[in-house]
Design a protein around this motif. Sequence first.
Motif, PDB file in Angstrom:
ATOM      1  N   ALA A  92     -54.534 106.010  37.072  1.00 38.42           N
ATOM      2  CA  ALA A  92     -53.193 105.422  37.139  1.00 38.42           C
ATOM      3  C   ALA A  92     -52.127 106.483  36.910  1.00 38.42           C
ATOM      4  N   ARG A  93     -52.374 107.373  35.962  1.00 33.86           N
ATOM      5  CA  ARG A  93     -51.426 108.449  35.668  1.00 33.86           C
ATOM      6  C   ARG A  93     -51.262 109.364  36.878  1.00 33.86           C
ATOM      7  N   ASP A  94     -52.253 109.402  37.738  1.00 32.77           N
ATOM      8  CA  ASP A  94     -52.230 110.256  38.926  1.00 32.77           C
ATOM      9  C   ASP A  94     -51.648 109.530  40.137  1.00 32.77           C
ATOM     10  N   GLY A  95     -51.143 108.322  39.945  1.00 30.37           N
ATOM     11  CA  GLY A  95     -50.533 107.592  41.043  1.00 30.37           C
ATOM     12  C   GLY A  95     -51.478 106.711  41.834  1.00 30.37           C
ATOM     13  N   VAL A  96     -52.718 106.581  41.385  1.00 35.83           N
ATOM     14  CA  VAL A  96     -53.674 105.716  42.076  1.00 35.83           C
ATOM     15  C   VAL A  96     -53.352 104.259  41.756  1.00 35.83           C
ATOM     16  N   VAL A  97     -53.217 103.434  42.786  1.00 37.72           N
ATOM     17  CA  VAL A  97     -52.887 102.015  42.587  1.00 37.72           C
ATOM     18  C   VAL A  97     -54.115 101.122  42.778  1.00 37.72           C
ATOM     19  N   TYR A  98     -55.118 101.636  43.471  1.00 35.74           N
ATOM     20  CA  TYR A  98     -56.373 100.901  43.631  1.00 35.74           C
ATOM     21  C   TYR A  98     -57.514 101.907  43.688  1.00 35.74           C
ATOM     22  N   ALA A  99     -58.597 101.606  42.977  1.00 36.19           N
ATOM     23  CA  ALA A  99     -59.745 102.515  42.958  1.00 36.19           C
ATOM     24  C   ALA A  99     -61.045 101.732  42.928  1.00 36.19           C
ATOM     25  N   GLU A 100     -62.035 102.242  43.654  1.00 38.26           N
ATOM     26  CA  GLU A 100     -63.406 101.760  43.553  1.00 38.26           C
ATOM     27  C   GLU A 100     -64.222 102.902  42.957  1.00 38.26           C
ATOM     28  N   VAL A 101     -64.717 102.682  41.758  1.00 36.02           N
ATOM     29  CA  VAL A 101     -65.426 103.729  41.018  1.00 36.02           C
ATOM     30  C   VAL A 101     -66.903 103.371  40.971  1.00 36.02           C
ATOM     31  N   ARG A 102     -67.739 104.318  41.329  1.00 35.61           N
ATOM     32  CA  ARG A 102     -69.175 104.034  41.434  1.00 35.61           C
ATOM     33  C   ARG A 102     -69.985 104.759  40.365  1.00 35.61           C
ATOM     34  N   TYR A 103     -71.118 104.206  40.070  1.00 37.42           N
ATOM     35  CA  TYR A 103     -72.051 104.804  39.123  1.00 37.42           C
ATOM     36  C   TYR A 103     -73.393 104.106  39.306  1.00 37.42           C
ATOM     37  N   ALA A 104     -74.460 104.714  38.760  1.00 36.95           N
ATOM     38  CA  ALA A 104     -75.812 104.170  38.895  1.00 36.95           C
ATOM     39  C   ALA A 104     -76.231 103.517  37.580  1.00 36.95           C
ATOM     40  N   PRO A 105     -76.211 102.199  37.493  1.00 34.34           N
ATOM     41  CA  PRO A 105     -76.591 101.523  36.241  1.00 34.34           C
ATOM     42  C   PRO A 105     -77.953 101.941  35.717  1.00 34.34           C
TER      43      PRO A 105
END
Length: 370
Positions: A92-105
């Motif tokens: 958010a601080r970088d100006g991102v308004v929408y993000a899909e963040v991935r990881y391997a559970p």
Amino acid sequence: MALTDHEIARAPKVLLHDHLDGGLRPGTVVELAAEVGHELPTEPERLGQWFRDSADSGSLERYLETFVHTVGVMQTPAALTRVASECAEDLARDGVVYAEVRYAPEQHLDAGMTLNEVVMAVQAGFAEGEKRAAEAGRPIVVRQILTAMRHAARSMEIAELAVRYRDAGVVGFDIAGAEAGYPPTRHLDAFEYLQRENAHFTIHAGEGFGLPSIWQAIQWCGADRLGHGVRIVDDISVAPGGEVRLGRLANYVRDKRIPLELCPSSNVQTGAAPSLAEHPFGLLTRLRFRVTVNTDNRLMSGTSMSQEFAGLAEAFGYDLTDFQWFTVNAMKSAFLPFDQRLALINNVIKPGYAALGAERAFAQMQHGTF
């Protein structure tokens, strides 16, 4: 007038390809390692530089070792929640308004968590980070993509997990890991299950391996997007005179508007592109592929969305109009429901760029360069 760092930082951004375990704050790694007794590879004050140096080393072994130390400190609910919360705030601080963040559970079970607990801990962190970002005047929407490791045998289990939490913060599924020797068709049952469940998925393809990986991801597995996909240029020829010819696969990808989750800095690190100036991003943009800008692993690449934008502006001369196009491309390609995507485009992204454009025009008038 060249774009300023301030303008780039304020530009609304959409991020589709970002790994949670590749974006920790170095200070957080140090503190979490101390809590669980995880041994770090270097002194705390040098850790951030160590991650970047290892990723730049050209050694796959050193690059993969970096994730041993991030995943190693993300084995408790509290740690996952903290990392996810900080991720949302940093974006958010970088100006991102929408993000899909991935990881391997499946990589976060060493201390006894269940898969369900992993997903819930991450979601709690994203919710907390969204709340803090909104209070700071930088609203962001963050969603999860659950990744299965392509060399393992848990893809169906992770696909079912993604469907189970599809209404609780999870918007998609992915497979990641070494492409060579581990084709996406090994996980065909998971992709067929997701299609029957009307669920979205992307596939890491066309990063470390070429056209066969992309072809299988699309034509056998039915991927909605290509994670990286940069090697699609192997099916594009450019004659000495500048004439461009697309092969059948490249034509199909462009015709179908299949999004490419391009990660410029990361692609240079991994050898998928020799330099930013020579990155296929420029060619793919000129040919009107659906290109998007992404970070991949912010810690390892020492990058951010603003830095990716700045690098592309310098390499290819892109301006606010181009960045709005890339951002709208990404928002159109997101796994968020259509009405929510449209609302972000019309109420956040386009007004944000319009405001920046108006300010820029005024500044140019003031300097007599309009």
